[in-house]
Each structure stands twice: as structure tokens, then as C-alpha cells.
Design a protein around this motif. Structure first.
Motif, PDB file in Angstrom:
ATOM      1  N   SER A  99       0.832  -1.194   0.000  1.00  0.00           N
ATOM      2  CA  SER A  99       0.000   0.000   0.000  1.00  0.00           C
ATOM      3  C   SER A  99       0.871   1.250   0.000  1.00  0.00           C
ATOM      4  O   SER A  99       0.492   2.284  -0.532  1.00  0.00           O
ATOM      5  CB  SER A  99      -0.956  -0.002   1.195  1.00  0.00           C
ATOM      6  N   TYR A 100       2.064   1.116   0.565  1.00  0.00           N
ATOM      7  CA  TYR A 100       2.969   2.263   0.574  1.00  0.00           C
ATOM      8  C   TYR A 100       3.471   2.557  -0.841  1.00  0.00           C
ATOM      9  O   TYR A 100       3.503   3.715  -1.273  1.00  0.00           O
ATOM     10  CB  TYR A 100       4.152   1.971   1.508  1.00  0.00           C
ATOM     11  N   ASP A 159       1.920   1.860  -3.503  1.00  0.00           N
ATOM     12  CA  ASP A 159       0.767   2.392  -4.194  1.00  0.00           C
ATOM     13  C   ASP A 159       0.601   3.874  -3.880  1.00  0.00           C
ATOM     14  O   ASP A 159       0.376   4.697  -4.757  1.00  0.00           O
ATOM     15  CB  ASP A 159      -0.446   1.612  -3.715  1.00  0.00           C
ATOM     16  N   TYR A 160       0.800   4.200  -2.617  1.00  0.00           N
ATOM     17  CA  TYR A 160       0.680   5.584  -2.191  1.00  0.00           C
ATOM     18  C   TYR A 160       1.735   6.458  -2.882  1.00  0.00           C
ATOM     19  O   TYR A 160       1.431   7.528  -3.409  1.00  0.00           O
ATOM     20  CB  TYR A 160       0.836   5.672  -0.669  1.00  0.00           C
ATOM     21  N   TYR A 205      -6.560  -6.576  -6.916  1.00  0.00           N
ATOM     22  CA  TYR A 205      -5.906  -5.430  -6.296  1.00  0.00           C
ATOM     23  C   TYR A 205      -6.822  -4.766  -5.287  1.00  0.00           C
ATOM     24  O   TYR A 205      -6.435  -4.436  -4.168  1.00  0.00           O
ATOM     25  CB  TYR A 205      -5.490  -4.427  -7.373  1.00  0.00           C
ATOM     26  N   PHE A 215      -6.629  -4.589  -0.785  1.00  0.00           N
ATOM     27  CA  PHE A 215      -6.797  -3.489   0.159  1.00  0.00           C
ATOM     28  C   PHE A 215      -7.925  -3.743   1.140  1.00  0.00           C
ATOM     29  O   PHE A 215      -7.857  -3.312   2.286  1.00  0.00           O
ATOM     30  CB  PHE A 215      -6.997  -2.173  -0.596  1.00  0.00           C
ATOM     31  N   ASN A 251      -9.011   3.203  -2.560  1.00  0.00           N
ATOM     32  CA  ASN A 251      -8.454   2.550  -1.371  1.00  0.00           C
ATOM     33  C   ASN A 251      -8.131   3.532  -0.249  1.00  0.00           C
ATOM     34  O   ASN A 251      -7.933   3.135   0.883  1.00  0.00           O
ATOM     35  CB  ASN A 251      -7.179   1.806  -1.730  1.00  0.00           C
ATOM     36  N   TYR A 252      -8.013   4.807  -0.602  1.00  0.00           N
ATOM     37  CA  TYR A 252      -7.579   5.775   0.413  1.00  0.00           C
ATOM     38  C   TYR A 252      -8.692   6.698   0.870  1.00  0.00           C
ATOM     39  O   TYR A 252      -8.425   7.719   1.490  1.00  0.00           O
ATOM     40  CB  TYR A 252      -6.410   6.598  -0.129  1.00  0.00           C
ATOM     41  N   ASP A 309       1.269   7.911   4.605  1.00  0.00           N
ATOM     42  CA  ASP A 309       0.840   8.844   3.570  1.00  0.00           C
ATOM     43  C   ASP A 309       1.083  10.294   3.987  1.00  0.00           C
ATOM     44  O   ASP A 309       0.512  11.214   3.414  1.00  0.00           O
ATOM     45  CB  ASP A 309      -0.628   8.631   3.206  1.00  0.00           C
TER      46      ASP A 309
END
Lengths: 208, 243, 285, 285
Positions: free
Chosen positions: A5-6, A8-9, A137, A141, C140-141, D19
Motif C-alpha cells: 500500500s505504501y 501504491d501511495y 488489487y 486493500f 483505497n484511500y 501517507d
């Protein structure tokens, strides 16, 4: 796992020149890296390739913890040392090849949001497979949250302690069982929602 | 370390290329012979199980790369045709974040799906014979992993001449490497067949490391199966298997 | 399509879950007329979601019948799919596109609209729900509140005539709740959209309900009527595992003490009622 | 272990999420004394959960310090684990045993107790929470309310001195809420258990709080005090994305109209206040 996820971020929030470059170019670049890995047989060439990739890595100011991700394949590459007579040349050769590969993909993923990568892949792969990639994907998450919370619960309630290995193994297995059941429940809900929203056979995305 | 994610750049081109071709062929055949509607219906399940496998692969239980891969349990839940597609998806995603190689996605899919497919088959078969969940789950997992590891060793073995080539390439090549090589060489002077491929040693190392992995994964899978059996026995479809 | 036309009719359906829990949605028929704002109030696990799933054809009843827009949803849901927008409880599993905008386009593109038309619809719904700023955000965020709004946008984008929401307020803070209630009421007023909402927060009912159903036990529909009628009439909502709205409790308490101010359900009405009686009292004395 | 001893002290901690969202829990120090019932009130995403995760050592602050029972939880949580019972937001993920009973035994067995002792503790907590009837139920068939209770039982079984609950009321119907509040107050009264609860439902605060913290923005702790003090003092809770309790809104509304009845927070107090003034008014006139 927070790594995924990082990554992705980073791919979304990063502002480096590689981030701004079109995904097509980056995938072509990746293909060049791959052909380099396949074709190059001398250490100088591979050192240069790896050096270039590292340079990109640090020019784009990707954080160190992402860099550690690229070292992962070494664990498996080590096994190949045993094939050869522990010769440095061979070791360096396979290590550099493996490292160049992993650094290349991590660089790609850390600078390109995944929908863009899948979209480009969608030009070559059957749409069903691309849809499966998108759903997977998204599912990662959804399940990641379950996994993290479960890990916290294990930690808070003393579920993993080295002094009780058998019990810990038991607890971890139960946690995975829980993850699987949650995943299956979630997949049922996802299917319902897809049907309610008229799903036929593919997920549409911009620029397809 | 119950299985190995092959990295990029070690295997010869013809080998990984044929890996892709065979994987695509199998995928194509499965695709042809599975009903589209059935497949569409199972897509979210495929996605979730693939996601669970990706997550499983990223939780290290014993630091130093031992992670569960949930392949056998996924095989039992998804059945062979879907587990193959799921394995492919898992390998694409793992490769994308550097966990395994890009060029070897085909080969990794083939060797890993053996785990899922044979895990499923063994589980069904032994259930018919034994009817006792714990030994059935353990034996099925153990054998499936065993099979997959041997097939991986087989795949690596096919490339032996390629490694020889890689090793010999250096002799008379760049001076710099040669010097380093020399220094390294002397202490290992008694090493017979220097510069030769020693495939046996590779097998010995892989098998001894894997053996522990098979046992651990076997235990974990068995415990997971028992957990599922208590909470959602319907998922295991044991009645169908029995009849 | 006149106002008031009956669009849903559910006659005493029975459903048996795999674990043999039997839900019998019976007692009263569940009917909905066009343009109504319908709330189904009941405690956790009383069968609200089961009822909705029957309306959507996800579950098929063992006995009884369900008609919605004139068809049996268990058999022909695809015929009426475009007329209905749905947001179920777990919004996470309902957001399928990689970005907010992709997700909102999901239904229109699946219904075969071209990109221009779908884009126009998406633009209009994003404006209404004020989602412009997160258009390109990865789903997702999103925060919990944003996810609810995106799911709502995904349901509204095809301009449905009927909106079905399962527990939309759970986990939202009061300001987000109020915003959501405002949007729903506006849609009802301006576009005549019928909506069905399940909830257990009694205090929210008066703000967004024309017709209230009470459900308890395993699917018992026991009351149907205007919210003030029902809250006034019932001696206790406790048997439904529900609490009466704070103001209802207050005014019932006052009545017991001999002070009858009526039974207002909203704060401003309550202030007015007390004020009026107070002034009247002064004059009398 | 005298009453009133300070058990938690958090000094201005900073946390940066991957983030880059920065949560700075500052402004006021967060302190908790033994035996207090502490509520942290704030809207979604204001940093309540982040604070709790720091108390539990799940997150480690970049700056600032956290002390709980005299240790730094980021380093030595295992030392104090047995003194603390925790129920986080997603109860689903916290219930790990296949059956209710298995789950309640989870922590005691992990802490190395033998089955007899663990069983005795489990029996006593099940009795208190009235879980006997679902002892052997599979956890995935529990209702939402039952799940919360089971998670609470799992946290209480080791007889902790401190109980930490993250948004325990979300998704519960009013009767279950009231039951939970009752249990917490009882534990506090009888066993002197300290508890920390985060919530966004303003109406529930007065029923279960000695010390109230308000949090807004990204971790700003801006108020600490008795609930009635804080609600009376603040002009509007809206800036906190919170709604004032219904009764506070009513009585502020009445005050504006010239009718000052004070500021009661509970229904029975409110009835009494109005009644009293009413009678007084009559006499005066």
C-alpha cells in the motif's frame, strides 16, 4: 505488507519526473531493463544497468524502505550460488540480474499508479484477466485491513509469543482461517454489488 | 521456505519462454472449457483468494522468508481451473512488487499451481479413503508441496548447461573479475570440479530447507482446514467429495 | 408514472438461511408508493437486510411473493436494474473501480451507455454530492464518510427512480449524517425519487420519513404509519429493542407531570410548543 | 494502588502516517487517573484511534512520550498486557476463537494459565455479561451486538485494571447501547476499573463520563473537564463536527426565547427542571 500500500501511495503522491512520464514509456523502459538482464553476460554491463536503476531510484527520492523491497529476491537467488562453485563472478552475475529486475519493477510500481499499468497490460491481455487483476488489487486493500486488525488483536491478546510456539502457531492459523472466511464473505458481497450495478464481464476504466 | 519464487535473470531464455507458452496454453484451454457465466460469477472469489495469497506471501512468520502461501487451501476452496488463473494473477502481482521475477511469471505459475491443483486432488482422494480431516489435510499439503518443489528443481535442472555457460564465459574474460576469482579460488582449492555446475548440492540445500517448510506449511494448512471445518464446513464440500 | 402509484408490494415472505434461522417478513404487507420516503426501523438482526435482499432479487423467498415495478425481482431483476440504485451496508465491497471517477462510471458503462453520456451523468452526480475534489482519488484511500458518498454516487448516477439504502448512517459522524439526510430529502423533493432506508437510529427518523415501518423479532413488520403517529401511539419502543427519541421521552415525561405540550419530534417545534404554552399560561393566570 | 493514582500520561505526541498525514496529539496533555471514566469525543478521522494505538504500543510516536502503568508501551507492552483489556473498532477481527467460549479463553491460555483457572475466569465473565446461552455458538453467526459483547468478554476475562474501547457503540441499537453502558458503569463502580472510551455520539457522553476530552482537527485535544461544564461552556460543538445533545439544543433554544431552565443533560433532569420553573412561575404570577 504495508509495503504494497505504501508503494501504491508513492505512485500517486510522488512528483518526480518519472511520475510524470507516460506509463507507456516506463513499460518500454522496463522491457529494456528485462532485455538487458537477459542479454548481458558481462559484469560491467550489469553493473552499469544496476547503477542506472539505482540512480533513478535516488533521483526520484524514493524512500529507503522501498529500497529494501528490491532485496527480497536475493533470498532465493542465494540458492543458485550452490549450483556453482561459489565463484564470485557467477554470484555477482546472478545477483545483479535479480537485483536489476526487482529494482526495475519496484521503480515502475512506485512511480506509476496501478490502474495505468493494468490498463496498458489490457491492450495485450484478455479483458477477463485484466478484470481479475483489478478485482484482486481491490481485494488486497479490503483484506489488508482485516489482516492488520487481526494482527493487532493477536498482539493485544498475547496471541504470538515465542515461549508458546505451538499455541502461537495455532493462533496464527486461526487468524489465517479468519482472513479466508472474511475474504469469501466479502467476495459474495462484491458479487452482489457487481450484479446490482449491471456487471457483465469487465471492469471499465478510463482510457481503455 | 516451502517453495521458491524464481528470480529474473538466472534461467535461460528458452526455458522461461516455454514456461510462458505452456502457461498461456493451459490458461487458454481452461478458458475455452469453462463456462463464461460460471467464470464471471467466480471472479470476485478468485480475486479475494488471490488477494489472500498475496497477503499470506507477505506476512513473514519466521523472519527470513518463511511465509505461508495458502496455495493448497486456496486450491481446495477454488478447485483446479480457478486456482490456475488465481496463481497467475498472484504471480503477476508478486512480480510487480519485486517478490518474484517478471520473466519467470509463466514458470512460477506452473510450479505453484501444481501445489494448488494437486493439493485439491490429494485432499479429495485421501478424504475418500481416510475420512479424517487432520491427516488428510496434512498429507495432501505435504505431498503437494513436495511435488511442486521437485518440479521446480526439475525446471532449474533444465537450465544446467546455461549455468555452465555463464560460469565458463568468465574464463579469459575481463581481468578484474578474473583476479577476484583467483583469490576466491585458492582457499576452496580442494573443491572438485571448480567452475563446474554442482546441481546435486543445489538439490540437497533446497530439499533440506524445503522439508521444514513442507512440515510447517502442512501443520498450518491443517489447522486452517480444521478452523474452516468448524466455522464454514460448507466451503470444504466434503459431502460432495465423499459421494 | 403518477405520484403515489404502488411500486413495491411484498406479501408475507419466508426465508430460511443456511443455518436454519427462519425469517418471516409478515404481519403487515410491505408496500411502497412512488415518491414516498420510507424508513424501516428495527434493532440489529431483526430482518431488515433480509427484506431488502428480497427486493433486490439477491434472495428468493421460500414462500410469499415480491413485486417491484411490476416484476418478480428473483427472476427478472435485470429488467428493472436501471430503475433502482442501491447502497448496502458494507460500502467497501461495493466500490469496484480503481478511482472514484471510474467507480461512478461503473454502472452507466455496464448498461451500455457511451462514454460521453456516462461522463455527463457522472459529472452531474459528482456536482450534487460535491465529489469533484476527490474525482481522481484512488478508492483505497477514501475515509469512511467519503466511501459512503462514493457508493451513493455510484447508485445515483443512472438517475434511478427508487433508492434503497441499508443502514447508511452507521459509523458516520453527525455532520456527515445531516449532509446525507439533506441530499436524500433534496432528491426526493426535486426529482421525486422514492427511497427506502433501514436504520436503528430513532432520532433520525423524523427528519427523513413519510412512512415508517417498525420491524422486530425475526422479520415481524408490526407498525406502518407517519412517524409522529407511531411514536405517539406506542407505549414503549423498548419491546423493539429501540429507544424512543429523546424529545418523545421528554414530552411523555412532562405529560405525566401534568404538563401537556403535545408531541413535537424536532427541536425547533419543541421550543415553539413550550414557548406557546408558556405564554398562554401566563395570560390565563 | 490507591484511587486517583495517575496511570496514563501522554505528552504532546506526533505521529506521521505513511501517507504523510501528520497527527499531533497536543494542546492538552492526555492524562488518566485510576478509577476514572474517561471519554474522548470527536468526529470521524480526528485522531482518536491514533491516540489509542499509541497507548497500546501499536503505533510508536515520532516525537513526545507515552507512559502507561509506568512503562513505554511501544517498547514493553508485553509487560502490561495483562493489566489492559482492549476492544478496538472492528470487533470481527478481534474474535479469534471458533466458538464464543474458545474466544473468551484465548487470552488466559496465551498468558499461560491452565484450563481450570482460565475456565473459572471465563465462567465468571460470561455470567456478568450474560453470555451463557451463546457459549457454544460459532462466532461467525453472532449478531453485531453479540459480537461486541463477546469481544468485551474477551477483554475482561483477565480482570484488567484498565479497559480501552474504541467506538464501542457504533452499529449497536439503543437497547444494546444502554446495556453496554450499564455494564461499564457497574464494572467501574464495583471493581474500580478505569475505562477510556472514544465516541462520536454526544448524547451518550453524560451517561458514562467523569472526564471528557474533546478532540478535533488532526489530534487537537482542546477541552478537558466534566461533561456538563464543557457542553455548557462551548458556544457550538459544530466546529468539532459534532452535534450538541438534543436536550442541550432544546434548552439553548428556549433560553434564546427568554426561557432559562438551566442546562440539564438527561431526560429526567430536564422534566424536573421544566416542572420546577413552571410551578415557580405560577406562584410568582
Amino acid at each position: 505488507m504495508i509495503q504494497l500500500s505504501y508503494l501504491d501511495y508513492l505512485s500517486i503522491e510522488g512528483r518526480s519526473f518519472l511520475h510524470r512520464l507516460g506509463p507507456g514509456w516506463k513499460i518500454i523502459g522496463m522491457l529494456m531493463v528485462l532485455s538487458g538482464i537477459v542479454l548481458l553476460r558481462n559484469l560491467f554491463g550489469l553493473f552499469s544497468l544496476y547503477g542506472i536503476l539505482l540512480a533513478f531510484f535516488f533521483i526520484c527520492r524514493l524512500p529507503l524502505r522501498i529500497f529494501f523491497l528490491t532485496l527480497y529476491p536475493l533470498i532465493f537467488t542465494v540458492l543458485f550460488i550452490f549450483i556453482s562453485g561459489f565463484q564470485l563472478h557467477f554470484i555477482l552475475l546472478v545477483f545483479l540480474k535479480a537485483l536489476s529486475g526487482s529494482t526495475g519493477v519496484v521503480l515502475l510500481l512506485a512511480t506509476t499508479p496501478y490502474p495505468l499499468i493494468f490498463r496498458t497490460l489490457g491492450r495485450f491481455l484478455p479483458s477477463l484477466l485484466v478484470t481479475a487483476l483489478f478485482l484482486t488489487y481491490r481485494s488486497i486493500f479490503i483484506l489488508l485491513k482485516v489482516l492488520e486488525e487481526t494482527q493487532h488483536a493477536l498482539y493485544l491478546r498475547g496471541g504470538f509469543q515465542w515461549k508458546h510456539p505451538w499455541r502461537s502457531l495455532h493462533n496464527i492459523s486461526n487468524a489465517f482461517g479468519h482472513l479466508i472466511i472474511k475474504g469469501i464473505d466479502a467476495s459474495e458481497k462484491m458479487y452482489e454489488s457487481m450484479m446490482l450495478r449491471g456487471f457483465k464481464n469487465k471492469i471499465h476504466y478510463r482510457g481503455e | 521456505m516451502s517453495h521458491i519464487h524464481l528470480p529474473d535473470g538466472v534461467l535461460p531464455v528458452w526455458l522461461w519462454a516455454s514456461g510462458f507458452i505452456i502457461a498461456i496454453l493451459i490458461g487458454f484451454i481452461l478458458f475455452r472449457f469453462t463456462k463464461k457465466e460460471a467464470l464471471t460469477k467466480k471472479l470476485p472469489l478468485l480475486g479475494m483468494m488471490a488477494a489472500a495469497m498475496v497477503l499470506g506471501a507477505s506476512v513473514e512468520i519466521v523472519p527470513i522468508a518463511y511465509h505461508v502461501n495458502l496455495m493448497v487451501i486456496s486450491g481446495i476452496l477454488l478447485e483446479p481451473s480457478l486456482i490456475f488463473l488465481a496463481t497467475f494473477v498472484v504471480n503477476v502481482i508478486l512480480a510487480l512488487f519485486g517478490h518474484g521475477g517478471i520473466t519467470v511469471i509463466g514458470l512460477n505459475t506452473l510450479t505453484l499451481s501444481i501445489e494448488g491443483i494437486f493439493g485439491y486432488l490429494f485432499f479429495r482422494l485421501f478424504w475418500k479413503i481416510l475420512k479424517r480431516l487432520t491427516p488428510v489435510a496434512f498429507i495432501a499439503t505435504f505431498l503437494a508441496l513436495c511435488l511442486s518443489t521437485f518440479s521446480m528443481i526439475g525446471v532449474v535442472g533444465l537450465g544446467v548447461s546455461h549455468y555452465e555457460e555463464l560460469i565458463h564465459k568468465n574464463e579469459g574474460h575481463g581481468i578484474f573479475e578474473f583476479k577476484l576469482l583467483k583469490e576466491k579460488h585458492d582457499p576452496h582449492g580442494e573443491d572438485k570440479g571448480k567452475g563446474e555446475v554442482n546441481f546435486r548440492r543445489f538439490i540437497a540445500i533446497v530439499l533440506s530447507l524445503s522439508f521444514l517448510g513442507w512440515i510447517l506449511e502442512g501443520i498450518i494448512t491443517t489447522l486452517i482446514v480444521r478452523y474452516l471445518h468448524r466455522l464454514r464446513p460448507d466451503l470444504l464440500r466434503l459431502e460432495i467429495g465423499a459421494s | 408514472m403518477q405520484q403515489g402509484e404502488r411500486i413495491i408490494q411484498v406479501d408475507c415472505i419466508t426465508h430460511v438461511y443456511p443455518d436454519m434461522t427462519k425469517v418471516q417478513i409478515c404481519g403487515l404487507d410491505f408496500v411502497v408508493n412512488r415518491g414516498e420516503r420510507v424508513s424501516i426501523l428495527g434493532s440489529n438482526g431483526c430482518g431488515k437486510t433480509t427484506l431488502l435482499k428480497h427486493l433486490l432479487g439477491i434472495l428468493v423467498p421460500k414462500d410469499g411473493s415480491v413485486r417491484i415495478f411490476g416484476v418478480d425481482p428473483g427472476k427478472e431483476y435485470s429488467k428493472i436494474r436501471q430503475q433502482i440504485g442501491v447502497v448496502m451496508q458494507d460500502v467497501d465491497e461495493q466500490i469496484l473501480g480503481p478511482t472514484v471517477y471510474d467507480d461512478i462510471l461503473f454502472a452507466p458503462l455496464n448498461y451500455g451507455m457511451n462514454r460521453a453520456e456516462a461522463g455527463r451523468l457522472a459529472g452531474s452526480v459528482m456536482e450534487r454530492l460535491n465529489l469533484g475534489s476527490i474525482k481522481d482519488k484512488m478508492v483505497n484511500y477514501l475515509s469512511g464518510g467519503e466511501k459512503k458518498k462514493v457508493a451513493l454516487a455510484g447508485a445515483l448516477v443512472t438517475e434511478p427512480e427508487l433508492l434503497i439504502l441499508d443502514e447508511p448512517f452507521t459509523g458516520l459522524d453527525p455532520v456527515s449524517r445531516r449532509e446525507l439526510i439533506g441530499i436524500l430529502n433534496e432528491l426526493n423533493r426535486e426529482k421525486g425519487i422514492t427511497f427506502i432506508v433501514t436504520l436503528h437510529e430513532v432520532d433520525l427518523v423524523p427528519q427523513m420519513t413519510d412512512v415508517l415501518y417498525l420491524m422486530h423479532g425475526h422479520g415481524d413488520l408490526s407498525e406502518r404509519g407517519r412517524p409522529d403517529e407511531i411514536f405517539g401511539k406506542l407505549k414503549d419502543l423498548e419491546s423493539f429493542n429501540l429507544e424512543e427519541p429523546t424529545l418523545t421521552r421528554l414530552f411523555k415525561g412532562l405529560k405525566k407531570e401534568g404538563l401537556d405540550f403535545g408531541e413535537p419530534l424536532q427541536v425547533d417545534e419543541a421550543v415553539e410548543a413550550i414557548k406557546k404554552h408558556w405564554d398562554a399560561e401566563k395570560k390565563v393566570v
